[in-house]
Write a protein that holds these residues in place. Structure first.
Motif, mmCIF file in Angstrom:
data_model
loop_
_atom_site.group_PDB
_atom_site.id
_atom_site.type_symbol
_atom_site.label_atom_id
_atom_site.label_comp_id
_atom_site.label_asym_id
_atom_site.label_seq_id
_atom_site.Cartn_x
_atom_site.Cartn_y
_atom_site.Cartn_z
ATOM 1 N N GLN A 198 0.816 -1.209 0.000
ATOM 2 C CA GLN A 198 0.000 0.000 0.000
ATOM 3 C C GLN A 198 0.851 1.260 0.000
ATOM 4 O O GLN A 198 0.528 2.230 -0.684
ATOM 5 C CB GLN A 198 -0.895 0.028 1.244
ATOM 6 C CG GLN A 198 -2.108 -0.873 1.198
ATOM 7 C CD GLN A 198 -2.930 -0.699 2.466
ATOM 8 O OE1 GLN A 198 -2.520 -1.108 3.547
ATOM 9 N NE2 GLN A 198 -4.075 -0.070 2.333
ATOM 10 N N TYR A 242 4.525 1.566 -0.431
ATOM 11 C CA TYR A 242 5.741 1.735 -1.233
ATOM 12 C C TYR A 242 5.587 1.400 -2.710
ATOM 13 O O TYR A 242 6.560 1.514 -3.461
ATOM 14 C CB TYR A 242 6.879 0.914 -0.618
ATOM 15 C CG TYR A 242 7.386 1.503 0.681
ATOM 16 C CD1 TYR A 242 8.174 2.639 0.687
ATOM 17 C CD2 TYR A 242 7.057 0.925 1.909
ATOM 18 C CE1 TYR A 242 8.636 3.185 1.876
ATOM 19 C CE2 TYR A 242 7.509 1.463 3.107
ATOM 20 C CZ TYR A 242 8.303 2.601 3.076
ATOM 21 O OH TYR A 242 8.754 3.151 4.249
ATOM 22 N N GLN A 243 4.408 0.997 -3.142
ATOM 23 C CA GLN A 243 4.215 0.757 -4.571
ATOM 24 C C GLN A 243 3.859 2.091 -5.225
ATOM 25 O O GLN A 243 2.715 2.524 -5.234
ATOM 26 C CB GLN A 243 3.100 -0.271 -4.815
ATOM 27 C CG GLN A 243 3.031 -0.719 -6.269
ATOM 28 C CD GLN A 243 2.111 -1.917 -6.447
ATOM 29 O OE1 GLN A 243 1.689 -2.544 -5.480
ATOM 30 N NE2 GLN A 243 1.807 -2.238 -7.680
ATOM 31 N N GLY A 244 4.863 2.756 -5.761
ATOM 32 C CA GLY A 244 4.691 4.109 -6.287
ATOM 33 C C GLY A 244 5.330 5.097 -5.328
ATOM 34 O O GLY A 244 6.322 4.802 -4.661
ATOM 35 N N ASN A 245 4.765 6.296 -5.239
ATOM 36 C CA ASN A 245 5.307 7.342 -4.382
ATOM 37 C C ASN A 245 4.733 7.205 -2.973
ATOM 38 O O ASN A 245 3.526 7.355 -2.760
ATOM 39 C CB ASN A 245 4.960 8.718 -4.969
ATOM 40 C CG ASN A 245 5.658 9.850 -4.232
ATOM 41 O OD1 ASN A 245 5.614 9.930 -3.016
ATOM 42 N ND2 ASN A 245 6.291 10.737 -4.978
ATOM 43 N N ALA A 246 5.589 6.939 -2.001
ATOM 44 C CA ALA A 246 5.125 6.625 -0.642
ATOM 45 C C ALA A 246 4.308 7.758 -0.032
ATOM 46 O O ALA A 246 3.265 7.522 0.584
ATOM 47 C CB ALA A 246 6.318 6.288 0.253
ATOM 48 N N VAL A 252 2.618 10.175 -1.461
ATOM 49 C CA VAL A 252 1.328 10.309 -2.150
ATOM 50 C C VAL A 252 0.379 9.220 -1.663
ATOM 51 O O VAL A 252 -0.799 9.478 -1.371
ATOM 52 C CB VAL A 252 1.515 10.237 -3.677
ATOM 53 C CG1 VAL A 252 0.153 10.176 -4.392
ATOM 54 C CG2 VAL A 252 2.311 11.437 -4.178
ATOM 55 N N ASN A 253 0.883 8.002 -1.553
ATOM 56 C CA ASN A 253 0.058 6.880 -1.105
ATOM 57 C C ASN A 253 -0.431 7.069 0.327
ATOM 58 O O ASN A 253 -1.601 6.823 0.634
ATOM 59 C CB ASN A 253 0.850 5.571 -1.207
ATOM 60 C CG ASN A 253 1.152 5.184 -2.635
ATOM 61 O OD1 ASN A 253 0.473 5.607 -3.564
ATOM 62 N ND2 ASN A 253 2.189 4.386 -2.831
ATOM 63 N N LYS A 284 -3.159 9.701 0.496
ATOM 64 C CA LYS A 284 -4.402 9.190 -0.085
ATOM 65 C C LYS A 284 -5.138 8.306 0.914
ATOM 66 O O LYS A 284 -6.358 8.439 1.112
ATOM 67 C CB LYS A 284 -4.099 8.403 -1.365
ATOM 68 C CG LYS A 284 -5.335 7.826 -2.052
ATOM 69 C CD LYS A 284 -4.950 7.074 -3.316
ATOM 70 C CE LYS A 284 -6.182 6.460 -3.981
ATOM 71 N NZ LYS A 284 -5.813 5.701 -5.208
ATOM 72 N N VAL A 304 1.087 12.867 -11.027
ATOM 73 C CA VAL A 304 0.578 11.715 -11.775
ATOM 74 C C VAL A 304 -0.738 11.256 -11.165
ATOM 75 O O VAL A 304 -0.809 11.031 -9.951
ATOM 76 C CB VAL A 304 1.595 10.563 -11.750
ATOM 77 C CG1 VAL A 304 1.048 9.352 -12.495
ATOM 78 C CG2 VAL A 304 2.911 11.010 -12.384
#
Length: 275
Positions: free
Chosen positions: A244, A246-250, A252-253, A256, A275
């Motif tokens: 949840q 670290y897949q992408g920008n931490a 931003v995640n 969210k 993005v």
């Protein structure tokens, strides 16, 4: 002194126009406190520190000072760093009379001071704040790598309690063998490669994933420190949390997820979050 093995590196809340949202930041800290979290790092990591100007950092401190319950019952660490030493000094002077528990001392990005210049910078800010200090070495972001020799030199100051992201296994071993201090702690910045870092001698955690699941992350880390077996269920839960975050920008995640939970963290300052 700072006594907690884990602190949560909290994001800074911003409104839709990217202005500082102090209450959103405090709401999140209060939520963590109500979940049993005892220590947080504010304005110290998650890549947002250098997007805050000096006035915004001062306003954030002013907001925290209004929260007597949090200030009296948590270790609240505040990030101190600036591309200009004069501004970092002014922030350190503002922190000195507060109930903030300590500082996370970062190094200026881009300008790449010499080791000698960084020593003077460190000594001056620690002296002005008069707070326990964690040195924050982050060459991937700043372009500056605090050497083992510099860390050993700065750690002669009693107020220095630890180093975040010291570096390689060899560097950590060098520091440990030459400081002759048993009370100097090594903080891992985030959960990625955490098990390997613990094996290298890291004994504290500056947590990102703890923003969304503080109890599970803290329990997992404590088991690592004590070399206790992690159950299959615990491993699966941690793997899900890591996915949840670290897949992408931490950052931003994390924002969210917190927004979805009703905590008004808002957005990131562009270009982060484009993005």
């Amino acid at each position: 002194m700072l006594t907690e093995n884990v602190h949560i590196a909290v994001p800074t809340a911003f409104s839709e126009d990217e202005s500082l949202h102090i209450q959103g930041t405090i709401d999140h800290i209060r939520s963590l406190y109500e979940q049993g979290v005892k220590s947080v790092l504010v304005s110290g990591t998650t890549g947002e520190q250098h997007s805050l100007n000096l006035q915004e950092k001062m306003e954030l401190i002013n907001g925290l000072e209004q929260e007597e319950e949090l200030m009296d019952n948590m270790e609240i660490i505040f990030g101190v760093s600036s591309i200009r030493q004069k501004e970092a000094e002014e922030l350190a002077e503002r922190i000195r009379p507060t109930k903030l528990a300590g500082i996370m001392l970062g190094y200026p990005p881009y300008v790449r001071p010499t080791q000698e210049e960084a020593l003077i910078y460190s000594e001056k800010i620690i002296q002005l704040s008069n707070k326990p200090a964690i040195l924050y070495n982050n060459p991937n972001r700043t372009g500056f790598d605090l050497s083992a020799e510099s860390i050993i030199q700065i750690s002669k100051i009693d107020l220095v309690v630890g180093i975040k992201d010291a570096g390689s296994k060899e560097k950590v071993e060098h520091i440990k063998s030459d400081t002759h201090r048993n009370d100097l702690h090594f903080y891992a910045g985030g959960e990625e490669e955490l098990e390997e870092k613990v094996l290298h001698g890291y004994d504290r955690l500056s947590s990102i994933a703890g923003n969304i699941s503080p109890a599970k992350i803290s329990q997992w880390f404590e088991k690592m420190l004590k070399q206790q077996k992690v159950t299959t269920q615990e491993s699966e839960e941690i793997e899900a949390i890591m996915g949840q975050v670290y897949q992408g920008n931490a950052i931003v995640n994390v924002k969210k997820i917190l927004n979805q939970q009703g905590i008004p963290m808002g957005i990131c300052r562009s270009p982060i979050g484009n993005v």
